[in-house]
Design a protein around this motif. Sequence first.
Motif, short mmCIF file in Angstrom:
data_model
loop_
_atom_site.label_atom_id
_atom_site.label_comp_id
_atom_site.label_asym_id
_atom_site.label_seq_id
_atom_site.Cartn_x
_atom_site.Cartn_y
_atom_site.Cartn_z
N CYS A 6 2.15 3.14 -12.72
CA CYS A 6 2.70 4.50 -12.68
C CYS A 6 4.05 4.48 -13.39
O CYS A 6 4.89 3.61 -13.10
N ARG A 7 4.24 5.38 -14.33
CA ARG A 7 5.53 5.47 -14.99
C ARG A 7 6.64 5.64 -13.95
O ARG A 7 6.47 6.39 -12.99
N LYS A 8 7.75 5.00 -14.15
CA LYS A 8 8.79 4.94 -13.13
C LYS A 8 9.32 6.29 -12.67
O LYS A 8 9.80 6.43 -11.54
N ASP A 9 9.25 7.29 -13.53
CA ASP A 9 9.80 8.59 -13.15
C ASP A 9 8.80 9.46 -12.40
O ASP A 9 9.12 10.58 -12.01
N LEU A 10 7.58 8.93 -12.16
CA LEU A 10 6.56 9.68 -11.44
C LEU A 10 6.40 9.13 -10.03
O LEU A 10 6.67 7.95 -9.77
N THR A 11 5.95 9.96 -9.12
CA THR A 11 5.68 9.55 -7.75
C THR A 11 4.20 9.76 -7.47
O THR A 11 3.71 10.89 -7.50
N VAL A 12 3.50 8.67 -7.20
CA VAL A 12 2.07 8.72 -6.93
C VAL A 12 1.78 7.95 -5.66
O VAL A 12 2.14 6.77 -5.54
N SER A 13 1.13 8.57 -4.71
CA SER A 13 0.85 7.93 -3.42
C SER A 13 -0.57 7.36 -3.40
O SER A 13 -1.52 8.00 -2.94
N VAL A 14 -0.70 6.16 -3.94
CA VAL A 14 -1.96 5.42 -3.88
C VAL A 14 -1.63 3.98 -3.53
O VAL A 14 -0.49 3.52 -3.75
N PRO A 15 -2.57 3.23 -2.97
CA PRO A 15 -2.30 1.84 -2.60
C PRO A 15 -1.93 0.99 -3.81
O PRO A 15 -2.42 1.22 -4.92
N ASP A 16 -1.07 0.02 -3.59
CA ASP A 16 -0.72 -0.98 -4.60
C ASP A 16 -0.27 -0.34 -5.92
O ASP A 16 -0.77 -0.67 -7.00
N ILE A 17 0.69 0.56 -5.83
CA ILE A 17 1.22 1.21 -7.02
C ILE A 17 2.24 0.28 -7.68
O ILE A 17 3.04 -0.37 -7.01
N LEU A 18 2.21 0.19 -9.00
CA LEU A 18 3.15 -0.65 -9.75
C LEU A 18 3.93 0.22 -10.73
O LEU A 18 3.39 0.62 -11.77
N PRO A 19 5.18 0.54 -10.43
CA PRO A 19 5.99 1.33 -11.36
C PRO A 19 6.27 0.53 -12.63
O PRO A 19 6.60 -0.66 -12.57
#
Length: 234
Positions: free
Chosen positions: A210-223
Amino acid sequence: MCYNKKKHALAGKGTSMKKITIITGHYGSGKTNLAVNLALRLADAGEKVTIVDFDIVNPYFRTADFAKLFEERGVTLAASMYANTSLDIPAISFDMERMAYEDGYLIIDVGGDDAGAIGLGRYAEGFSAYVPDQLDMWYVVNRYRYLTEEPQETLELMYEIEAVSRMRHTGIVNNSNLGKETTAETILRAVPYAEEIAAQAKLPLVCTTCRKDLTVSVPDILPVEVFVKPVWEE
């Protein structure tokens, strides 16, 4: 020579990086951007890390584009002497087997598809014999890229890479994006796609980037930061 057996936390509970991480994927999947982010993440945590640009087919070695950045952040870069030249010579000017036994982490950014992965075959036996429990090979997927919009298409390309490299993937990385047009919803829509690929391949879904400026609520997210950009976005 010796190598460390510790693992470095990556994203989410129970997700970690082993001594050697091989990154493969379809052209444009974002594997190089992932490799750069992983290398910098390790270096910023005080780890010794070497990143290998292993695209011996394409003369324009994208990982090698970041030589200055790697030097500034303490990452060792190994690339062909012909990297970033107009000479299309599939030559390797470094000893990857030696790197595998040295202390620290090794990230190998492989060329796209089976043509780019064929060179891995020469290392398959050695890696399997000496460091099998300290090696991961992750397949990077992007739902929005041509020829990988459906799970079955993506799996076929993955199996082609395994056939020529004589190595098996150990995990899937969901890097689905639309470049600068990516939104949180873009990523969320691609999660079921990545989960289906992982299920059919019987492999874990390592993480979702996930791009660092986005917020995504899923398991094991890697900005991640976006280092590799199309020419028109630079």
